[in-house]
Write an enzyme that holds these catalytic residues in place. Sequence first.
Site, mmCIF file in Angstrom:
data_model
loop_
_atom_site.group_PDB
_atom_site.id
_atom_site.type_symbol
_atom_site.label_atom_id
_atom_site.label_comp_id
_atom_site.label_asym_id
_atom_site.label_seq_id
_atom_site.Cartn_x
_atom_site.Cartn_y
_atom_site.Cartn_z
ATOM 1 N N SER A 141 0.816 -1.191 -0.060
ATOM 2 C CA SER A 141 -0.080 0.003 -0.055
ATOM 3 C C SER A 141 0.839 1.311 0.018
ATOM 4 O O SER A 141 1.726 1.429 0.869
ATOM 5 C CB SER A 141 -1.007 -0.035 1.142
ATOM 6 N N CYS A 142 0.299 2.058 -0.898
ATOM 7 C CA CYS A 142 1.304 3.578 -1.091
ATOM 8 C C CYS A 142 0.951 4.151 0.301
ATOM 9 O O CYS A 142 2.144 4.878 0.803
ATOM 10 C CB CYS A 142 0.506 4.250 -2.075
#
Length: 277
Positions: A141-142
Amino acid sequence: MTAPPAPPLPPEAPMRWIGSTCLEGDWQMAIDAWLLDGPAPAFRLYRWSRPTLSLGWHQQRLEPHWWDLRRQGRIDLVRRPSGGRAVLHGADLTYALVWPRPQGPRAEVYGRALTWLVEAFAAMDLPLHGGRQAASLQRSSCFATSTVADLVHASGAKRVGSAQLWRGGHLLQHGSIQLDPCPALWREVFGGDPPDLDPLPLAGIALEEHLLRSAARWLPWPAGPDPGIEHRPSPLPPLAPLGGEELGSIASLLARYRLSEPAIGSPSPSAARRPRS
Protein backbone atom coordinates in the site's frame (compact mmCIF):
# COMPACT_ATOMS: atom_id res chain seq x y z
CA MET A 1 19.76 12.66 -8.20
CA THR A 2 18.85 15.76 -10.22
CA ALA A 3 16.29 16.31 -12.95
CA PRO A 4 17.71 16.08 -16.48
CA PRO A 5 19.04 19.48 -17.68
CA ALA A 6 16.92 21.16 -20.32
CA PRO A 7 16.38 24.62 -21.80
CA PRO A 8 13.90 26.94 -20.08
CA LEU A 9 10.23 26.56 -20.88
CA PRO A 10 9.25 29.08 -23.60
CA PRO A 11 6.86 31.81 -22.43
CA GLU A 12 4.32 30.88 -25.13
CA ALA A 13 3.41 27.67 -23.26
CA PRO A 14 0.88 28.71 -20.57
CA MET A 15 -0.57 26.37 -17.99
CA ARG A 16 -3.49 24.34 -19.28
CA TRP A 17 -6.28 23.99 -16.72
CA ILE A 18 -8.54 21.01 -17.42
CA GLY A 19 -12.03 20.64 -16.02
CA SER A 20 -12.78 17.98 -13.42
CA THR A 21 -13.88 14.53 -14.60
CA CYS A 22 -15.32 11.40 -12.98
CA LEU A 23 -14.31 8.43 -15.13
CA GLU A 24 -13.14 4.84 -14.92
CA GLY A 25 -9.53 4.28 -13.95
CA ASP A 26 -8.12 3.35 -17.36
CA TRP A 27 -9.37 6.65 -18.77
CA GLN A 28 -7.95 8.69 -15.90
CA MET A 29 -4.53 7.07 -16.22
CA ALA A 30 -4.49 7.40 -20.01
CA ILE A 31 -5.36 11.11 -19.78
CA ASP A 32 -2.48 11.75 -17.38
CA ALA A 33 0.00 9.90 -19.59
CA TRP A 34 -1.27 11.67 -22.72
CA LEU A 35 -0.89 15.10 -21.09
CA LEU A 36 2.75 14.31 -20.31
CA ASP A 37 3.47 14.09 -24.03
CA GLY A 38 1.93 17.51 -24.70
CA PRO A 39 3.88 20.74 -25.19
CA ALA A 40 2.48 22.70 -22.23
CA PRO A 41 2.22 22.42 -18.45
CA ALA A 42 -1.16 21.09 -17.38
CA PHE A 43 -3.17 20.64 -14.20
CA ARG A 44 -6.40 18.87 -13.36
CA LEU A 45 -8.44 17.42 -10.49
CA TYR A 46 -10.51 14.29 -10.96
CA ARG A 47 -12.53 11.57 -9.27
CA TRP A 48 -13.07 7.86 -9.90
CA SER A 49 -16.42 6.46 -11.01
CA ARG A 50 -15.85 3.20 -9.10
CA PRO A 51 -13.66 2.03 -6.22
CA THR A 52 -10.37 1.33 -7.99
CA LEU A 53 -6.97 0.05 -6.95
CA SER A 54 -4.22 1.65 -9.03
CA LEU A 55 -0.85 -0.10 -9.17
CA GLY A 56 2.55 1.42 -9.86
CA TRP A 57 3.99 0.69 -13.29
CA HIS A 58 6.70 -1.58 -11.84
CA GLN A 59 4.52 -3.19 -9.14
CA GLN A 60 4.35 -6.69 -10.55
CA ARG A 61 3.40 -8.88 -7.61
CA LEU A 62 -0.24 -8.48 -6.67
CA GLU A 63 -2.01 -9.81 -3.61
CA PRO A 64 -4.08 -12.82 -4.78
CA HIS A 65 -7.24 -11.57 -3.03
CA TRP A 66 -7.21 -8.39 -5.14
CA TRP A 67 -8.25 -10.50 -8.11
CA ASP A 68 -11.03 -12.00 -5.97
CA LEU A 69 -12.28 -8.54 -5.08
CA ARG A 70 -12.32 -7.58 -8.74
CA ARG A 71 -14.27 -10.75 -9.70
CA GLN A 72 -16.80 -9.90 -7.01
CA GLY A 73 -17.21 -6.39 -8.43
CA ARG A 74 -15.84 -4.80 -5.26
CA ILE A 75 -12.99 -2.93 -6.99
CA ASP A 76 -11.48 -2.27 -10.38
CA LEU A 77 -7.75 -2.74 -11.02
CA VAL A 78 -5.66 -0.44 -13.22
CA ARG A 79 -1.99 0.22 -13.91
CA ARG A 80 -0.63 3.74 -13.36
CA PRO A 81 1.93 5.16 -15.79
CA SER A 82 3.91 6.27 -12.71
CA GLY A 83 5.76 4.30 -10.06
CA GLY A 84 4.99 3.52 -6.45
CA ARG A 85 2.66 1.05 -4.79
CA ALA A 86 -1.08 0.43 -4.70
CA VAL A 87 -3.53 3.26 -4.00
CA LEU A 88 -7.22 2.75 -3.26
CA HIS A 89 -9.34 5.35 -5.02
CA GLY A 90 -13.02 6.18 -4.86
CA ALA A 91 -13.19 8.11 -1.59
CA ASP A 92 -10.45 10.50 -2.66
CA LEU A 93 -9.78 13.43 -4.97
CA THR A 94 -6.89 13.01 -7.37
CA TYR A 95 -4.67 15.68 -8.89
CA ALA A 96 -2.38 15.53 -11.91
CA LEU A 97 0.36 18.03 -12.73
CA VAL A 98 2.49 18.03 -15.88
CA TRP A 99 5.63 20.15 -15.44
CA PRO A 100 7.88 20.49 -18.50
CA ARG A 101 11.60 20.50 -17.77
CA PRO A 102 11.75 21.29 -14.04
CA GLN A 103 15.20 22.12 -12.73
CA GLY A 104 16.93 21.07 -9.53
CA PRO A 105 17.26 17.97 -7.33
CA ARG A 106 14.29 15.66 -7.67
CA ALA A 107 13.39 15.78 -3.98
CA GLU A 108 13.20 19.58 -4.25
CA VAL A 109 11.13 19.38 -7.44
CA TYR A 110 8.60 17.04 -5.81
CA GLY A 111 8.28 19.38 -2.84
CA ARG A 112 7.73 22.42 -5.06
CA ALA A 113 5.06 20.47 -6.94
CA LEU A 114 3.14 20.15 -3.64
CA THR A 115 3.35 23.76 -2.44
CA TRP A 116 -0.20 24.55 -3.58
CA LEU A 117 -1.55 21.66 -1.50
CA VAL A 118 0.40 22.68 1.59
CA GLU A 119 -1.05 26.19 1.32
CA ALA A 120 -4.59 24.95 0.65
CA PHE A 121 -4.62 22.69 3.71
CA ALA A 122 -3.02 25.32 5.92
CA ALA A 123 -5.89 27.64 4.97
CA MET A 124 -8.28 24.93 6.27
CA ASP A 125 -6.32 24.74 9.58
CA LEU A 126 -5.09 21.26 8.68
CA PRO A 127 -1.34 21.76 8.16
CA LEU A 128 0.67 19.26 6.16
CA HIS A 129 4.38 18.58 5.77
CA GLY A 130 6.52 16.24 3.71
CA GLY A 131 6.84 12.61 4.73
CA ARG A 132 10.01 11.35 6.36
CA GLN A 133 9.77 7.56 6.15
CA ALA A 134 11.91 5.72 3.64
CA ALA A 135 10.03 3.76 1.01
CA SER A 136 9.52 0.12 1.95
CA LEU A 137 9.40 -2.59 -0.68
CA GLN A 138 7.70 -4.89 1.83
CA ARG A 139 4.44 -2.94 1.82
CA SER A 140 1.95 -3.12 -1.02
CA SER A 141 0.00 0.00 0.00
CA CYS A 142 1.21 3.49 -0.93
CA PHE A 143 -0.36 4.82 2.29
CA ALA A 144 1.59 2.44 4.53
CA THR A 145 4.64 4.73 4.40
CA SER A 146 5.48 8.34 3.53
CA THR A 147 8.36 9.90 1.61
CA VAL A 148 9.34 13.43 0.52
CA ALA A 149 6.81 13.16 -2.32
CA ASP A 150 3.94 12.65 0.17
CA LEU A 151 2.14 14.92 2.63
CA VAL A 152 1.26 14.01 6.22
CA HIS A 153 -0.35 15.69 9.22
CA ALA A 154 1.45 16.33 12.50
CA SER A 155 -0.08 13.08 13.82
CA GLY A 156 1.74 11.19 11.07
CA ALA A 157 -1.48 10.37 9.22
CA LYS A 158 -0.82 10.47 5.50
CA ARG A 159 -3.25 12.69 3.60
CA VAL A 160 -1.64 12.82 0.13
CA GLY A 161 0.28 10.09 -1.66
CA SER A 162 2.00 11.08 -4.90
CA ALA A 163 3.79 9.23 -7.70
CA GLN A 164 5.93 10.42 -10.59
CA LEU A 165 6.84 9.64 -14.17
CA TRP A 166 9.71 11.37 -15.99
CA ARG A 167 9.79 11.33 -19.78
CA GLY A 168 11.96 13.46 -22.03
CA GLY A 169 12.91 15.66 -19.07
CA HIS A 170 9.23 16.37 -18.32
CA LEU A 171 7.51 15.40 -15.08
CA LEU A 172 4.08 13.94 -14.46
CA GLN A 173 3.26 14.06 -10.76
CA HIS A 174 -0.17 12.83 -9.75
CA GLY A 175 -1.51 11.91 -6.38
CA SER A 176 -4.40 10.83 -4.21
CA ILE A 177 -5.85 13.28 -1.68
CA GLN A 178 -7.66 11.03 0.77
CA LEU A 179 -10.97 12.50 1.94
CA ASP A 180 -13.00 9.90 3.85
CA PRO A 181 -11.70 6.39 3.04
CA CYS A 182 -14.08 3.50 3.71
CA PRO A 183 -12.59 1.49 6.62
CA ALA A 184 -14.31 -1.76 5.62
CA LEU A 185 -13.10 -1.72 2.01
CA TRP A 186 -9.63 -0.55 3.06
CA ARG A 187 -9.33 -3.54 5.40
CA GLU A 188 -10.51 -5.88 2.65
CA VAL A 189 -7.86 -4.58 0.29
CA PHE A 190 -4.88 -3.96 2.59
CA GLY A 191 -5.67 -5.93 5.75
CA GLY A 192 -5.36 -2.86 7.98
CA ASP A 193 -7.02 0.43 8.85
CA PRO A 194 -6.90 3.54 6.63
CA PRO A 195 -5.12 6.70 7.79
CA ASP A 196 -6.86 8.33 10.76
CA LEU A 197 -7.77 11.62 9.09
CA ASP A 198 -9.69 14.60 10.44
CA PRO A 199 -12.73 15.54 8.35
CA LEU A 200 -12.29 18.45 5.97
CA PRO A 201 -14.34 21.64 6.41
CA LEU A 202 -15.06 21.68 2.66
CA ALA A 203 -16.46 19.02 0.34
CA GLY A 204 -17.55 18.54 -3.26
CA ILE A 205 -17.33 21.53 -5.57
CA ALA A 206 -16.37 23.87 -2.71
CA LEU A 207 -13.27 21.77 -1.97
CA GLU A 208 -12.31 21.55 -5.64
CA GLU A 209 -12.63 25.32 -6.04
CA HIS A 210 -10.54 25.91 -2.92
CA LEU A 211 -7.78 23.66 -4.25
CA LEU A 212 -7.95 25.17 -7.72
CA ARG A 213 -7.56 28.69 -6.33
CA SER A 214 -4.47 27.60 -4.43
CA ALA A 215 -3.07 25.92 -7.54
CA ALA A 216 -3.74 29.06 -9.57
CA ARG A 217 -1.82 31.08 -6.99
CA TRP A 218 1.27 28.84 -7.01
CA LEU A 219 1.40 27.42 -10.53
CA PRO A 220 3.00 27.44 -13.03
CA TRP A 221 6.72 27.72 -12.30
CA PRO A 222 9.31 29.03 -11.95
CA ALA A 223 7.62 32.19 -10.76
CA GLY A 224 4.87 31.48 -8.24
CA PRO A 225 3.87 34.10 -5.66
CA ASP A 226 6.34 35.98 -3.51
CA PRO A 227 5.89 34.59 0.04
CA GLY A 228 6.41 38.11 1.40
CA ILE A 229 3.42 39.51 -0.46
CA GLU A 230 0.16 39.66 1.44
CA HIS A 231 -2.06 36.74 0.52
CA ARG A 232 -4.91 37.64 -1.80
CA PRO A 233 -7.56 35.14 -2.91
CA SER A 234 -6.89 33.95 -6.44
CA PRO A 235 -9.68 33.70 -9.00
CA LEU A 236 -10.57 30.31 -10.36
CA PRO A 237 -8.37 29.45 -13.34
CA PRO A 238 -10.07 29.11 -16.75
CA LEU A 239 -11.07 25.44 -16.93
CA ALA A 240 -11.65 23.73 -20.27
CA PRO A 241 -12.60 20.15 -21.15
CA LEU A 242 -10.58 17.91 -23.41
CA GLY A 243 -11.72 18.05 -27.05
CA GLY A 244 -13.16 15.26 -29.13
CA GLU A 245 -9.99 14.64 -31.14
CA GLU A 246 -7.97 14.64 -27.93
CA LEU A 247 -10.27 12.05 -26.38
CA GLY A 248 -9.88 9.93 -29.50
CA SER A 249 -6.10 9.97 -29.09
CA ILE A 250 -6.44 9.14 -25.40
CA ALA A 251 -8.75 6.20 -26.19
CA SER A 252 -5.95 4.57 -28.16
CA LEU A 253 -3.91 4.37 -24.92
CA LEU A 254 -6.50 2.71 -22.70
CA ALA A 255 -5.23 -0.86 -23.13
CA ARG A 256 -1.86 0.08 -21.60
CA TYR A 257 -3.43 0.71 -18.21
CA ARG A 258 -5.79 -2.28 -18.01
CA LEU A 259 -4.69 -5.37 -16.13
CA SER A 260 -4.95 -8.91 -17.48
CA GLU A 261 -5.88 -11.51 -14.89
CA PRO A 262 -3.37 -14.38 -14.66
CA ALA A 263 -4.42 -17.73 -16.05
CA ILE A 264 -5.93 -20.24 -13.64
CA GLY A 265 -3.15 -22.30 -12.10
CA SER A 266 -0.50 -19.65 -12.72
CA PRO A 267 2.29 -20.00 -10.12
CA SER A 268 2.56 -16.25 -9.63
CA PRO A 269 -0.09 -13.59 -8.97
CA SER A 270 1.87 -11.12 -11.09
CA ALA A 271 -0.08 -8.86 -13.42
CA ALA A 272 0.71 -8.60 -17.10
CA ARG A 273 2.00 -5.17 -18.10
CA ARG A 274 1.74 -3.87 -21.62
CA PRO A 275 4.62 -1.94 -23.20
CA ARG A 276 4.51 1.86 -23.25
CA SER A 277 5.19 2.20 -26.95
